[in-house]
Write a protein that holds these residues in place. Structure first.
Motif, short mmCIF file in Angstrom:
data_model
loop_
_atom_site.label_atom_id
_atom_site.label_comp_id
_atom_site.label_asym_id
_atom_site.label_seq_id
_atom_site.Cartn_x
_atom_site.Cartn_y
_atom_site.Cartn_z
N GLU A 1 0.81 -1.22 0.00
CA GLU A 1 0.00 0.00 0.00
C GLU A 1 0.85 1.28 0.00
O GLU A 1 0.51 2.24 -0.68
CB GLU A 1 -0.95 -0.01 1.20
CG GLU A 1 -1.97 1.09 1.19
CD GLU A 1 -2.94 1.02 0.01
OE1 GLU A 1 -3.30 2.09 -0.50
OE2 GLU A 1 -3.31 -0.09 -0.40
N GLU A 2 1.94 1.28 0.72
CA GLU A 2 2.77 2.50 0.81
C GLU A 2 3.37 2.92 -0.52
O GLU A 2 3.77 4.07 -0.69
CB GLU A 2 3.88 2.32 1.85
CG GLU A 2 4.97 1.36 1.41
CD GLU A 2 6.09 1.23 2.41
OE1 GLU A 2 6.98 2.12 2.43
OE2 GLU A 2 6.08 0.24 3.17
N PHE A 3 3.44 2.00 -1.50
CA PHE A 3 4.08 2.29 -2.78
C PHE A 3 3.11 2.74 -3.86
O PHE A 3 3.53 3.28 -4.89
CB PHE A 3 4.82 1.03 -3.29
CG PHE A 3 5.88 0.54 -2.36
CD1 PHE A 3 7.09 1.20 -2.24
CD2 PHE A 3 5.67 -0.60 -1.59
CE1 PHE A 3 8.07 0.74 -1.39
CE2 PHE A 3 6.65 -1.07 -0.73
CZ PHE A 3 7.85 -0.39 -0.62
N VAL A 4 1.83 2.50 -3.66
CA VAL A 4 0.84 2.69 -4.73
C VAL A 4 0.86 4.10 -5.31
O VAL A 4 0.79 4.27 -6.53
CB VAL A 4 -0.56 2.28 -4.23
CG1 VAL A 4 -1.65 2.69 -5.21
CG2 VAL A 4 -0.61 0.78 -3.96
N ASP A 5 0.97 5.11 -4.49
CA ASP A 5 0.95 6.49 -5.00
C ASP A 5 2.21 6.85 -5.77
O ASP A 5 2.24 7.90 -6.44
CB ASP A 5 0.74 7.48 -3.85
CG ASP A 5 -0.66 7.41 -3.27
OD1 ASP A 5 -1.58 6.92 -3.96
OD2 ASP A 5 -0.84 7.83 -2.11
N SER A 6 3.24 6.01 -5.71
CA SER A 6 4.49 6.29 -6.43
C SER A 6 4.62 5.51 -7.73
O SER A 6 5.66 5.57 -8.38
CB SER A 6 5.68 5.96 -5.52
OG SER A 6 5.64 6.78 -4.37
N ILE A 7 3.58 4.76 -8.11
CA ILE A 7 3.61 4.04 -9.40
C ILE A 7 3.45 5.07 -10.50
O ILE A 7 2.60 5.96 -10.44
CB ILE A 7 2.48 2.99 -9.45
CG1 ILE A 7 2.72 1.90 -8.40
CG2 ILE A 7 2.38 2.38 -10.85
CD1 ILE A 7 1.57 0.90 -8.26
N HIS A 8 4.30 4.98 -11.53
CA HIS A 8 4.27 5.92 -12.65
C HIS A 8 3.71 5.22 -13.89
O HIS A 8 4.13 4.12 -14.23
CB HIS A 8 5.68 6.44 -12.95
CG HIS A 8 5.74 7.25 -14.21
ND1 HIS A 8 5.27 8.54 -14.28
CD2 HIS A 8 6.16 6.94 -15.44
CE1 HIS A 8 5.42 8.99 -15.51
NE2 HIS A 8 5.97 8.03 -16.24
N TYR A 9 2.79 5.90 -14.57
CA TYR A 9 2.16 5.38 -15.78
C TYR A 9 2.62 6.22 -16.97
O TYR A 9 2.47 7.44 -16.95
CB TYR A 9 0.64 5.45 -15.66
CG TYR A 9 0.12 4.63 -14.50
CD1 TYR A 9 -0.24 3.31 -14.67
CD2 TYR A 9 0.02 5.19 -13.22
CE1 TYR A 9 -0.71 2.55 -13.61
CE2 TYR A 9 -0.45 4.44 -12.15
CZ TYR A 9 -0.81 3.12 -12.36
OH TYR A 9 -1.25 2.38 -11.30
N SER A 10 3.14 5.56 -18.01
CA SER A 10 3.57 6.30 -19.20
C SER A 10 2.35 6.75 -19.99
O SER A 10 1.24 6.25 -19.80
CB SER A 10 4.43 5.40 -20.10
OG SER A 10 3.62 4.47 -20.80
N VAL B 1 4.47 0.72 -17.16
CA VAL B 1 4.18 1.08 -15.79
C VAL B 1 5.46 0.88 -15.00
O VAL B 1 6.07 -0.19 -15.03
CB VAL B 1 3.03 0.22 -15.21
CG1 VAL B 1 2.82 0.52 -13.75
CG2 VAL B 1 1.75 0.45 -16.01
N GLN B 2 5.89 1.95 -14.34
CA GLN B 2 7.13 1.91 -13.58
C GLN B 2 6.80 1.83 -12.10
O GLN B 2 6.21 2.74 -11.53
CB GLN B 2 7.95 3.16 -13.88
CG GLN B 2 9.30 3.17 -13.24
CD GLN B 2 10.13 4.36 -13.72
OE1 GLN B 2 9.92 4.87 -14.82
NE2 GLN B 2 11.05 4.79 -12.90
N LEU B 3 7.18 0.69 -11.50
CA LEU B 3 6.99 0.51 -10.07
C LEU B 3 8.16 1.11 -9.32
O LEU B 3 9.29 1.10 -9.83
CB LEU B 3 6.91 -0.99 -9.74
CG LEU B 3 5.86 -1.81 -10.48
CD1 LEU B 3 5.97 -3.29 -10.09
CD2 LEU B 3 4.47 -1.29 -10.19
#
Length: 115
Positions: A26-35, A48-50
């Protein structure tokens, strides 16, 4: 329309996350980047960059030890780890030099099935 996904690189069936596993991600979800989307004559694509640290929090049975990357994820799996996108996307490849980058595609002009 078949999308030539190598299903041998997936879990045999989607593997649900436990509540504890989901909480660790959950702590990472807001930092996922979508091209942005890009396309050829047949498909539209996006990557999608995790966050790199997120890979360590993803359960081991989502990983392909032979390649050192994630397996190709079923839609239920990539949604469970926190990736959100519209319908029709298939995870078709992992960018091996950068295993935190997941490649997705769907047919051009995809229309969701009517319910």
């Amino acid at each position: 329309m078949p999308m030539d996904i190598d299903v041998s690189r997936r879990n045999k069936v989607p593997r649900p996350l436990s509540d504890d596993e989901r909480a660790r991600l959950e702590e990472f979800v807001d930092s996922i980047h979508y091209s942005a989307r890009y396309s050829d004559n047949e498909y539209e694509y996006r990557h999608v960059q995790l966050p790199k640290a997120m890979l360590k929090a993803i359960p081991k049975d989502y990983h392909d030890p032979a390649k050192g990357t994630l397996k190709l994820l079923w839609e239920d799996e990539w949604r469970a780890i926190g990736i959100t996108q519209s319908l029709g996307w298939e995870h078709y490849e992992v960018h091996e030099p950068e295993p935190h980058i997941l490649l997705f595609k769907r047919p051009l002009n995809y229309q969701a099935p009517q319910q």
